[in-house]
Design an enzyme around this catalytic site. Structure first.
Site, mmCIF file in Angstrom:
data_model
loop_
_atom_site.group_PDB
_atom_site.id
_atom_site.type_symbol
_atom_site.label_atom_id
_atom_site.label_comp_id
_atom_site.label_asym_id
_atom_site.label_seq_id
_atom_site.Cartn_x
_atom_site.Cartn_y
_atom_site.Cartn_z
ATOM 1 N N GLU A 275 68.272 48.386 52.814
ATOM 2 C CA GLU A 275 68.471 47.138 53.489
ATOM 3 C C GLU A 275 68.484 46.942 54.992
ATOM 4 O O GLU A 275 69.569 46.528 55.599
ATOM 5 C CB GLU A 275 69.998 46.631 52.896
ATOM 6 N N GLU A 392 69.474 48.755 40.803
ATOM 7 C CA GLU A 392 70.822 48.355 40.788
ATOM 8 C C GLU A 392 71.250 46.910 39.848
ATOM 9 O O GLU A 392 72.092 46.133 40.499
ATOM 10 C CB GLU A 392 71.376 48.062 42.444
#
Length: 498
Positions: A275, A392
């Protein structure tokens, strides 16, 4: 990395902001990073002893239909940093035997709502699966991981062990340990920077427990992660002496070397950097970027490659992010990252597409296929094509109830849509050469990060426990979506009846 090389890297990674198109909120809703649960602090991991041949990217002819479109006006809110919870996840990897050869012959087509059971006075009705027993015992000729293996993929889950009640919940563990359900695991939290609570002082106890649980059922482990902006120990965020480029990068290099050396090839994948970008394709402002600029990405991947060489590892190195599952600015930025690392001769093996979705928005099948194809068309420094993985996955639904008693807002129609959305993502992976597998972000609503992160939503996983923790799990129709997605069968076609 010497300062001269870091200067060169800085220039090569000074990528443009790539458009300013608003991006839908698919992430953890914090606006900062869904994948590593702001609310519950979940993360990812990997491990592997299996050969790469078991993860071959066999291409399957895609289904011709899809019903979802990608809106262009939804914006994703920027939110505060996620919870600093340091829950551990147990990762497992299974070197799997050849999948079941049983072939379904039933071709009866019916609505996704194949059967329903009435719930409590809330008015909630559960759309039940047809392919697996409510307690996780396989009542059909195939399981979710079986279906994945049949097309050369893995299917797994993140788990938050140790650190939550998952490991002591016998019903949860029975489903997790059944390798026909899951043949891969990711540690949600236990392999993050909490491994180094003080500089150059490491605590691997929780992570070793996770690996032991995973290896007991021979599961693949995706190890998560070596570098992230969140859940950092205070010695990084509040150093006694201000960081310089050289001192912070030396600390990062040491962390990567020590952690990768400890776990070795228990990790099939490593999320090296997690991220790094904002939703509009700009760089996230954090201690790494603010101190070293964009060069920290190259430093991290160079250190990971050096550790691979030093310890003789075969683990694969990934960049992982949310809102890069469709062709928007953030996805373009991640593609630029791959191209620039390759141009510098620094190897990267794959890109993790987190895929935290909601019933209000999920990219279509075609959109996800096109995005995956854009990544897998890229070459790495070794001349191989980049691989992708769904890392995810979850699909949350508007719900004002609880994890044990969903509200009437979780309608049959909403569950049907959720089934389609799960199917879209799994089928996109199954039909894209170079997509190696799918991981859900935990599988039981009892332990889900969703309700504490996205107020007014829930019911996002594959199972729930009406009686609460330490009671039998009840499967949802999303289980069918996983199996049908891998088998390239439209949801609603009943192939196995329990």
């Amino acid at each position: 990395m010497p300062s001269v090389l870091r200067t060169l890297v800085l220039g090569m990674l000074a990528m443009p902001a790539v458009l300013a198109t608003p991006v839908p909120n698919n992430g953890n809703g914090n606006g900062n990073g869904p994948c590593d649960n702001p609310g519950q602090g979940k993360g990812l991991s990997k491990k592997c002893s299996a050969t790469s041949s078991s993860l071959s990217s066999t291409s399957v002819s895609p289904s011709a239909t899809t019903t979802t479109t990608v809106p262009s006006t939804t914006t994703k809110s920027t939110t505060s940093s996620p919870s600093s919870t340091t829950a551990t996840t147990t990762t497992t990897k299974s070197t799997t035997s050849s999948p079941s050869s049983t072939t379904a012959t039933t071709t009866t087509t019916s609505p996704v709502v194949s059967s329903m059971t009435s719930s409590t006075s809330s008015g909630f009705r559960l759309v039940t699966p047809t392919k697996t027993g409510s307690t996780g015992a396989l009542a059909s000729a195939t399981g979710m991981a079986d279906a994945a293996k049949a097309v050369g993929r893995y299917f797994g889950t993140a788990v938050d062990i140790p650190g939550t009640g998952e490991a002591s919940d016998p019903y949860y563990m029975a489903v997790l340990n059944n390798s026909r359900n899951f043949d891969q695991v990711t540690p949600a939290n236990v392999m993050k920077d909490s491994l180094e609570p003080q500089q150059n002082v490491f605590n691997f106890a929780g992570a070793d427990q996770f690996v032991a649980i995973a290896e007991a059922t021979n599961k693949i482990i995706r190890c998560h992660n070596l570098n992230w902006y969140n859940q950092l120990p205070s010695w990084i965020t509040n150093p006694s002496t201000p960081w310089t480029n050289d001192t912070l990068m030396a600390a990062l290099e040491n962390h990567i070397d020590q952690v990768m050396g400890h776990f070795g090839d228990a990790c099939y994948h490593w999320d090296v950097v997690n991220e790094a970008f904002n939703d509009d394709g700009t760089w996230r402002q954090d201690v790494w970027y603010n101190t070293a600029g964009p060069s920290y990405i190259a430093v991290a991947f160079q250190a990971a490659n050096a550790a691979k060489a030093k310890y003789g590892l075969s683990t694969k190195l990934y960049y992982n992010d949310y809102n890069i599952e469709y062709l928007y600015p953030k996805s373009y930025m991640a593609q630029s990252l791959v191209k620039n690392l390759t141009a510098m001769g620094i190897n990267i093996d794959g890109v993790g597409l987190q895929s935290h979705f909601a019933d209000s928005f999920t990219p279509s099948l075609q959109s996800q296929q096109q995005n995956m194809a854009a990544f897998t068309a890229l070459k790495n420094a070794k001349g191989a094509n980049i691989e992708v993985a769904v890392t995810e996955l979850d699909v949350r639904i508007a719900d004002t109830g609880s994890v044990t008693s969903p509200s009437a807002a979780v309608t049959v129609a909403a569950q049907n849509q959720q089934v389609q959305f799960y199917w879209n993502t799994v089928n996109a992976c199954a039909t894209t050469a170079g997509c190696v597998g799918v991981t859900v972000w935990d599988f039981d609503d009892t332990y889900s990060w969703i309700p504490s992160t996205f107020s007014g939503t829930g019911f996002g996983d594959l199972y729930y426990q009406p009686g609460g923790a330490n009671t039998p799990l009840v499967g949802k129709a999303t289980i069918d979506a996983i199996i049908d997605g891998f088998e390239n069968v439209q949801p609603g076609t009943i192939r196995y009846i329990s």
